[in-house]
Design a protein around this motif. Structure first.
Motif, PDB file in Angstrom:
ATOM      1  N   ALA A 120       0.861  -1.199   0.000  1.00 15.55           N
ATOM      2  CA  ALA A 120       0.000   0.000   0.000  1.00 15.55           C
ATOM      3  C   ALA A 120       0.889   1.238   0.000  1.00 15.55           C
ATOM      4  N   ILE A 121       0.690   2.130  -0.966  1.00 15.48           N
ATOM      5  CA  ILE A 121       1.494   3.345  -1.116  1.00 15.48           C
ATOM      6  C   ILE A 121       0.703   4.526  -0.580  1.00 15.48           C
ATOM      7  N   HIS A 122       1.355   5.326   0.261  1.00 16.02           N
ATOM      8  CA  HIS A 122       0.703   6.461   0.931  1.00 16.02           C
ATOM      9  C   HIS A 122       1.348   7.771   0.489  1.00 16.02           C
ATOM     10  N   SER A 123       0.526   8.805   0.475  1.00 17.99           N
ATOM     11  CA  SER A 123       1.021  10.174   0.368  1.00 17.99           C
ATOM     12  C   SER A 123       0.651  10.901   1.655  1.00 17.99           C
ATOM     13  N   PRO A 124       1.427  11.900   2.061  1.00 15.23           N
ATOM     14  CA  PRO A 124       1.089  12.616   3.307  1.00 15.23           C
ATOM     15  C   PRO A 124      -0.235  13.358   3.151  1.00 15.23           C
ATOM     16  N   SER A 125      -1.170  13.098   4.084  1.00 18.72           N
ATOM     17  CA  SER A 125      -2.472  13.754   4.025  1.00 18.72           C
ATOM     18  C   SER A 125      -2.363  15.191   4.528  1.00 18.72           C
ATOM     19  N   LYS A 126      -3.431  15.929   4.321  1.00 14.91           N
ATOM     20  CA  LYS A 126      -3.467  17.334   4.748  1.00 14.91           C
ATOM     21  C   LYS A 126      -3.353  17.442   6.265  1.00 14.91           C
ATOM     22  N   LYS A 127      -4.022  16.531   6.992  1.00 11.89           N
ATOM     23  CA  LYS A 127      -3.959  16.569   8.453  1.00 11.89           C
ATOM     24  C   LYS A 127      -2.558  16.234   8.942  1.00 11.89           C
ATOM     25  N   GLU A 128      -1.887  15.262   8.299  1.00 12.36           N
ATOM     26  CA  GLU A 128      -0.527  14.906   8.708  1.00 12.36           C
ATOM     27  C   GLU A 128       0.427  16.074   8.480  1.00 12.36           C
ATOM     28  N   VAL A 129       0.256  16.796   7.350  1.00 13.18           N
ATOM     29  CA  VAL A 129       1.106  17.962   7.081  1.00 13.18           C
ATOM     30  C   VAL A 129       0.854  19.043   8.119  1.00 13.18           C
ATOM     31  N   ALA A 130      -0.446  19.207   8.499  1.00 11.04           N
ATOM     32  CA  ALA A 130      -0.776  20.215   9.513  1.00 11.04           C
ATOM     33  C   ALA A 130      -0.170  19.863  10.863  1.00 11.04           C
ATOM     34  N   PRO A 182       5.514  17.358   3.692  1.00 13.24           N
ATOM     35  CA  PRO A 182       4.565  17.149   2.584  1.00 13.24           C
ATOM     36  C   PRO A 182       5.125  16.285   1.464  1.00 13.24           C
ATOM     37  N   ARG A 183       6.421  15.983   1.510  1.00 10.55           N
ATOM     38  CA  ARG A 183       7.030  15.109   0.491  1.00 10.55           C
ATOM     39  C   ARG A 183       7.202  13.681   0.988  1.00 10.55           C
ATOM     40  N   ALA A 194      -7.484  21.995  -1.859  1.00 13.54           N
ATOM     41  CA  ALA A 194      -6.102  21.560  -1.604  1.00 13.54           C
ATOM     42  C   ALA A 194      -5.263  22.649  -0.943  1.00 13.54           C
ATOM     43  N   THR A 195      -5.755  23.892  -0.922  1.00 13.73           N
ATOM     44  CA  THR A 195      -5.002  24.987  -0.313  1.00 13.73           C
ATOM     45  C   THR A 195      -5.034  24.860   1.204  1.00 13.73           C
ATOM     46  N   ALA A 196      -3.873  24.937   1.843  1.00 15.33           N
ATOM     47  CA  ALA A 196      -3.799  24.840   3.301  1.00 15.33           C
ATOM     48  C   ALA A 196      -4.496  26.038   3.943  1.00 15.33           C
ATOM     49  N   ASP A 197      -4.990  25.828   5.172  1.00 15.41           N
ATOM     50  CA  ASP A 197      -5.722  26.892   5.868  1.00 15.41           C
ATOM     51  C   ASP A 197      -4.838  28.117   6.089  1.00 15.41           C
ATOM     52  N   ILE A 228       4.706  25.283   4.603  1.00 12.94           N
ATOM     53  CA  ILE A 228       3.379  25.442   3.996  1.00 12.94           C
ATOM     54  C   ILE A 228       3.303  26.760   3.222  1.00 12.94           C
ATOM     55  N   LYS A 229       3.894  27.823   3.773  1.00 13.30           N
ATOM     56  CA  LYS A 229       3.813  29.150   3.161  1.00 13.30           C
ATOM     57  C   LYS A 229       4.583  29.215   1.845  1.00 13.30           C
ATOM     58  N   THR A 230       5.522  28.297   1.635  1.00 12.57           N
ATOM     59  CA  THR A 230       6.292  28.299   0.386  1.00 12.57           C
ATOM     60  C   THR A 230       5.369  28.196  -0.822  1.00 12.57           C
ATOM     61  N   HIS A 231       4.322  27.388  -0.680  1.00 10.72           N
ATOM     62  CA  HIS A 231       3.367  27.235  -1.786  1.00 10.72           C
ATOM     63  C   HIS A 231       2.676  28.566  -2.084  1.00 10.72           C
ATOM     64  N   TYR A 232       2.310  29.320  -1.040  1.00  5.69           N
ATOM     65  CA  TYR A 232       1.651  30.615  -1.233  1.00  5.69           C
ATOM     66  C   TYR A 232       2.624  31.628  -1.842  1.00  5.69           C
ATOM     67  N   ASP A 233       3.848  31.654  -1.334  1.00  9.54           N
ATOM     68  CA  ASP A 233       4.834  32.599  -1.858  1.00  9.54           C
ATOM     69  C   ASP A 233       5.087  32.371  -3.344  1.00  9.54           C
ATOM     70  N   THR A 234       5.193  31.093  -3.724  1.00  9.07           N
ATOM     71  CA  THR A 234       5.412  30.777  -5.139  1.00  9.07           C
ATOM     72  C   THR A 234       4.227  31.222  -5.988  1.00  9.07           C
ATOM     73  N   PHE A 235       3.017  30.961  -5.484  1.00 12.09           N
ATOM     74  CA  PHE A 235       1.814  31.348  -6.221  1.00 12.09           C
ATOM     75  C   PHE A 235       1.742  32.866  -6.392  1.00 12.09           C
ATOM     76  N   ILE A 236       1.971  33.638  -5.313  1.00 13.77           N
ATOM     77  CA  ILE A 236       1.885  35.103  -5.388  1.00 13.77           C
ATOM     78  C   ILE A 236       2.981  35.671  -6.297  1.00 13.77           C
ATOM     79  N   GLU A 237       4.174  35.086  -6.200  1.00 16.07           N
ATOM     80  CA  GLU A 237       5.278  35.576  -7.037  1.00 16.07           C
ATOM     81  C   GLU A 237       4.958  35.372  -8.520  1.00 16.07           C
TER      82      GLU A 237
END
Length: 692
Positions: A125-135, A140-141, A602-605, A545-554
């Motif tokens: 069984a292959i897992h990816s990190p869930s949103k709750k686990e990242v929180a 996230p990788r 998919a966007t973090a809180d 988590i904020k890295t995703h927002y910074d990349t999007f805004i940039e």
């Protein structure tokens, strides 16, 4: 070289609930046996990307077809002992640099190698990190695979069905003593070989990527546990002693800081693990106390039922004794009547003899003396036989109330009473044990609550937070709260009224905070509690988590800079008026992309909160742009350009007010109205100034 993570653990069979089911639930696979809880749909567990059965190559060549539930039911049923080892779980981390298809292929390749090496069946069984686990602080990788494998060789019978060898486990599950007698290496060395096998496969899959190779050895074995200091010559040492900084001295100081940070991170991780263990143990102890209470209630009910049953049996025994006495009286009366009948028959015979003596002769219609005596004797025997048979029937009839039965019932009741007493004593002993353990845990929880309360009270001290105006950085003071974290803690204290009241005693204040930090409060405010416990870990998690927002805004800002530049050139590029007009024209599209980002599940809180704040600033800025742009029309001398800008600003204002007019504050609405008033004012020649 990067270190590789691969771990293994045995799954033992437990009475009442299958440990294989628990491991399968963690891995996110489906088990449909009636002993498993069907209320859980394991295939929908958060983070599960795929779950596949891997058969040995030999069995696949034979065309074996088998379902997941059949594999694990047979693997468990073949075990005889309740604590026998049913399965083994392997956990491997998958390289995040690979895409999903390549990660799955790599995991299946490794699983197939295990299946062929030991001739076993694997459930991957292959897992990816869930949103709750990242929180909660997970990377996230963190893509990984749970691999459940059988501990016995899988074979195919003549009927084409799967079965497991009941006589022998695979060599990997043998003890080291048995492995030594068979000429095999120790289990630790075999695990290292499997780790090396995984490293070789992973490095082969990573060929061509700019990624550091994996290394099966630990960091300590690689010699990178701590950075070594740089050796300095005599001249450099003398210069350092005189207070002159040298290059090697600066390197050594940097290495010292890095090593200190590593040590601090290790201690923080150990402390966090201890606290998580305490919380998990508290939950487990609470469940055990609840179970013990229910069990105690069941035993009390059982004892009450048994006492009632004992009293009912006593009443039945007394009734049986009375019935036995009545039957004995009947038998005694029957015996007396039989004796009387025998005496009457003897008297009748004697009277007959006297009559015959008196008659003296034999009359034709009279019987002889011997015949009469014979008939009387036969009648007496018949009567005595009937009486004896009746008495024997009454005396020998089977009765449930005889002495042996009463003794057997008394023995059984005594045994049951001893069993009940033993069960009650064991229950009392377990209750005392769990009560002691719970009291110990409660004391530890109280200490933790007091510690958290102390951290909240001392958050304003210079040793605990960055000082405004001192240009301090969280990189230099990782254990201090940064400005964002200080604002969060202050808002948290204001929300729950945790600030010190005027005239409140410090000890009472501290006790009030500690009493507030109960278990439900911890659960509801876990993010703030994690921030109090370890500000650096919370900061790292927030930055990740904020890295995703910074990349999007940039990317968004760069794209709209190009759009605004093109629009400004089309308008004639008249100073600031063209810039404001162009930016106001693109504002609705910019805000729409922000809305899409905010509404994306998919966007973090944390990123949603940042995007909402950016959206509010953009709306306010657009209002000011429209105002200043409309007022700035008076500075455009060319009539055609002034008309072009005026029309563009009107279009921009209409579009913006249609989409976001209902959201404007009073100040923002006033800014729009001021701009519109400026447009409606007559202008002088060559200028757009107001008429005096």
């Amino acid at each position: 070289m990067a270190i590789v993570h691969i771990a293994t653990k045995a799954i033992s069979r437990k009475a009442g609930q299958s440990a294989v089911a628990s491991a399968a639930y963690r891995a996110g696979v489906i088990l449909k046996d009636e002993r498993y809880d069907k209320s859980h749909d394991y295939s929908k567990k958060s983070g599960v990307m795929s779950a596949d059965i891997i058969l040995p190559t030999a069995l696949k060549a034979k065309g074996l077809m088998v379902s997941r539930e059949e594999i694990w039911n047979k693997a468990e049923h073949v075990e005889g002992r309740t604590d026998s080892r049913v399965a083994r779980e392997w956990l491997i981390n998958l390289p995040h640099e690979l895409d999903e298809a390549k990660r799955k292929a790599l995991a299946h390749e490794f699983t197939q190698a295990l299946a062929d090496k030991y001739n076993i069946i694997a459930d991957c069984a292959i897992h990816s990190p869930s949103k709750k686990e990242v929180a909660r602080g997970a990377d996230p990788r963190n893509y990984h695979a749970h691999i459940l494998v059988t501990t016995r060789e899988a074979k195919m019978g003549a009927d084409g069905q799967l079965f497991f060898d009941k006589q022998l486990k695979i060599a990997f599950e043998w003890s080291n003593a048995k492995r030594k007698t068979e000429g095999l290496q120790s289990s630790i060395k075999e695990i290292k070989e499997i780790r090396q096998l995984w490293v070789d496969m992973a490095n082969k899959a990573l060929v061509g990527l700019d990624v550091m190779e994996l290394d099966a050895r630990s960091f300590k074995a690689q010699g990178v546990d701590r950075l070594p200091t740089v050796k300095m010559g005599v001249d450099a040492t003398n210069m350092e002693r005189k207070g002159i900084n040298t290059e090697n001295g600066n390197k050594n100081r940097a290495i010292h800081v890095i090593n200190q940070r590593r040590e601090f991170t290790k201690q923080s991780n150990r402390k966090a693990a201890d606290e998580r263990h305490t919380v998990e143990y508290t939950e487990w102890a609470t469940e055990r106390v609840e179970w013990a209470t229910n069990r105690h209630r069941q035993i009390d009910q059982h004892l009450d039922d048994s006492q009632q049953r004992i009293e009912r049996i006593k009443r039945d025994t007394e009734w049986a004794v009375r019935e036995d006495q009545a039957i004995s009286k009947v038998i005694e009366g029957s015996s007396k009547r039989s004796g009387r009948n025998s005496r009457n028959a003897g008297r009748a015979v004697k009277r007959t003899e006297r009559i015959l003596r008196l008659v003296g002769t034999r009359e034709p219609d009279l019987k002889t003396r011997e015949e009469s005596v014979g008939e009387f004797e036969q009648q007496a025997k018949a009567v005595n036989r009937l009486i004896a048979n009746r008495a024997n029937a009454i005396a020998t009839a089977p009765s449930p109330f005889d002495d042996n039965a009463r003794r057997a019932r008394a023995t059984r009741l005594a045994r049951e009473q001893r069993e009940f007493d033993t069960a009650a004593e064991n229950h009392d002993r377990k209750t005392r044990y769990y009560s002691g353990r719970i009291e110990s845990v409660n004391k530890q929880i109280r200490r933790i609550r007091v510690g958290y309360a102390q951290k909240l009270l001392e958050r304003h001290k210079e040793d605990n937070r960055l000082i405004d105006g001192w240009r301090e950085s969280s990189d230099d003071y990782p254990n201090k709260y940064d400005y964002r974290q200080s604002d969060l803690l202050n808002a948290f204290a204001d929300k729950f009224k945790l600030n010190k009241a005027s005239g409140e005693d410090y000890r009472e204040y501290h006790k009030r905070i500690s009493d507030t930090f109960d278990s439900p409060f911890f659960t509801e405010n876990k993010a703030i509690m994690d921030l109090l416990r370890d500000p650096k870990a919370e900061r790292d998690q927030y930055d990740a988590i904020k890295t995703h927002y910074d990349t999007f805004i940039e990317e968004l800002d760069n794209r709209y800079k190009t759009i605004d530049s093109t629009m400004r050139n089309r308008l004639g590029n008249v100073a600031d008026v063209s810039r404001r007009t162009a930016e106001s024209l693109s504002a609705p599209s910019y805000l729409k992309e922000l809305d899409n980002y905010i509404n994306n599940e998919a966007t973090a809180d944390e990123n949603k909160a940042l995007a909402i704040k950016c959206r509010s600033n953009k709306i306010n800025r657009t209002c000011q742009l429209l105002k200043n742009g409309m007022i700035g029309l008076k500075d455009i001398r060319e009539a055609d350009k002034r008309q072009t800008h005026s029309e563009a600003l009107q279009v921009s204002s209409n579009n913006f007010m249609t989409s976001y007019g209902n959201e404007l504050s009073n100040d923002e609405q006033k800014a729009i109205n001021d701009g519109l008033s400026a447009v409606n004012q007559p202008v002088r020649s060559y200028t757009m100034g107001y008429r005096p």
